[in-house]
Design an enzyme around this catalytic site. Sequence first.
Site, short mmCIF file in Angstrom:
data_model
loop_
_atom_site.label_atom_id
_atom_site.label_comp_id
_atom_site.label_asym_id
_atom_site.label_seq_id
_atom_site.Cartn_x
_atom_site.Cartn_y
_atom_site.Cartn_z
N GLY B 286 44.44 41.39 -26.60
CA GLY B 286 44.86 42.75 -26.94
C GLY B 286 45.40 42.81 -28.36
N SER B 287 46.39 43.63 -28.60
CA SER B 287 46.81 43.98 -29.96
C SER B 287 47.42 42.82 -30.75
CB SER B 287 47.80 45.14 -29.91
OG SER B 287 47.17 46.27 -29.35
N VAL B 288 47.84 41.75 -30.11
CA VAL B 288 48.35 40.60 -30.89
C VAL B 288 47.23 40.04 -31.77
CG1 VAL B 288 50.25 39.93 -29.38
CG2 VAL B 288 47.98 38.99 -28.98
N PHE B 289 45.99 40.38 -31.43
CA PHE B 289 44.85 39.88 -32.20
C PHE B 289 44.65 40.69 -33.48
CE2 PHE B 289 41.26 37.11 -32.21
CZ PHE B 289 40.24 37.77 -32.86
#
Lengths: 80, 558
Positions: B286-289
């Site tokens: 998800g958004s940590v990427f």
Amino acid sequence: MAAFALLLTGVVALNVAVLRANMAVHRLDEERAQLEARNQALSSQLSAARSAPRIESLARKLGLVPAPASDTSYLDLGRP
Amino acid sequence: MARVVNSRLRLLLLLVFLAFAVLFVRAAWIQTVRASSLAARAQEQTKTTVTLPAARGTIFDRLGAPLALGEQATTIVADPMQIRDPRHAAAVAAKVLGLDARKLYPLLADRSRGFVYVERKAPPAKASALARRKLAGFDFYPEERRVYPQRTVAAPVLGYAGIDNTGLAGLELQLDKELSGTPGEATVIRDALGRVIDTTNERPARNGHDVFLTLDHTIQANAEQVLRDTVRRWHAKSATAIVVDPRTDAVLAMATEPGYDANTFPQALAKGLEANHAVTDVFEPGSVFKVVTIGAALSEGLVTPETTFTLPYSIRVADRVIHDAEPRPTERMTVAQILQRSSNVGTVTIARNLLGEARLKEWIHRFGFGERTGVGFPGESAGLLPSYWSGSTIGNVPIGQGISVTAIQLASVYAAIANGGVWVQPHLVDHVQGEPRPVLRRRRILSPRVDRQLLAMLKGVVSDQGTAQAAEIPGYTVAGKTGTAQKPGPNGYMPGKYVATFVGMVPARHPRLVVLVSVDEPKGAIFGGVVAAPAFARIASFDLQYLEVPPDLKLPRP
């Protein structure tokens, strides 16, 4: 004849001394092994005693609680 | 008359003399002609070859606390052919050793066998108690038993050494060659009473090497406790946490919940608890990427933190509609705000319109995804990258969906950001006794300038304008990123199932710690900023105090 008897006695005494020394070495080996085993057991006990979950559990039983980070104050000793 | 008596006396003397002569000749014959063969036979009867067992190396944490070591135990065996009353023997042995006599009796009664195990690696005190009963047919010999004195601490990481002291899982398996010793051998000669009177042909045992890990048992135990509380609080399926020193990428903690007692590994294996999820499992991040997409765009000079975009709430990418987490009107956002507020639309716009598929793929590889980190754990996954990029893939991958990574890959990427843009190989083992320290792989993935820009933007995430205010730690600057990713299933993404993640760096100015927390299938709340960020704050707060890292914000008044 007496010299021969003396020589034989000496040989027998030497062999007996060697046997006794071997038995003593074996006893010391066994003692060393027992001490090493005891040392390992104590290391294991110490590690178990130091484990954080155990310490926390004991602390809670004494009514202690973790100190919140916000309760910690720092003093700056850099300036007078 | 006197003559008769004298002759009888002489005859008697002759007979006595002849008897002694026979005995003398016999003795001389035995001690000369038969001497060597009889001596050899005597040696055969009193000489035995014994194996000298080798101790398995101890696994220590970074402070020298033993996490896995050997303890003396006693294996009890029996020769059923020598046991006259197997029922009585089974009853006595079972009572002393705490075994089931009904299971023991058939073994001891089986006269077709000359060797049976009564108990492998029994506690020495119980074995001694049984030995004092002097049961015929029983024999005892020492064996080393592997124990994990801190029980649940780092259990999935340590793994397990089985009944024969060979590594079967985890670091015990990975480092089996180093930890295993080589048994020795000796020929022992005993007297008639069984006492050892000589030892010859001795080849000494070589004990296994000790291993020193980078894990800290206190930091590890705290991370595990926080995960336990988090899983309980959010009724989650599981959770993972990794704590890394970004300067060296030494792993200080690698925790998995639910955990188990390492001494009961077989039972944990039966329940499927043994896996070290941080290394062997993959998930869509998800958004940590998004740091990969934004970091790539900054590095390519396509954007700066101040570059502005006009962003609607949703956009169409091929056959998919991408939208932000919270409904909003069309607005202008800078790149910094896109990351701070975790805008999916903003990130995909940068990836599709500026970066492009080819460069994004290149940067994904450059950040280390799609290959193992080399952390030194068996079964490490390389993650899963899309093998085929359709028109809509550029709408997924930049925001961390449609790509699978491991927690250790993510942690090492954020450690690189915290380390001035230099990626260092994460590792669990500091050194093996007697061997040189391993040489770690290092490579620069971001320039110092881009790294500073990225770090500054990630600081903005942990603020009231960002998605991770719950990650704030009083007295310290914190930088990080939240992630809330849907979980894929066989028929597409599973409704209601998410992975909530937060990766943080603290103190943000000169990070000493990178902490990743990932919670699988939380219920009641799904967002990384709500579920994982508070767990990060708890873990990091403790670690900062424990490691005596001074605050980098204005000191509070005492």
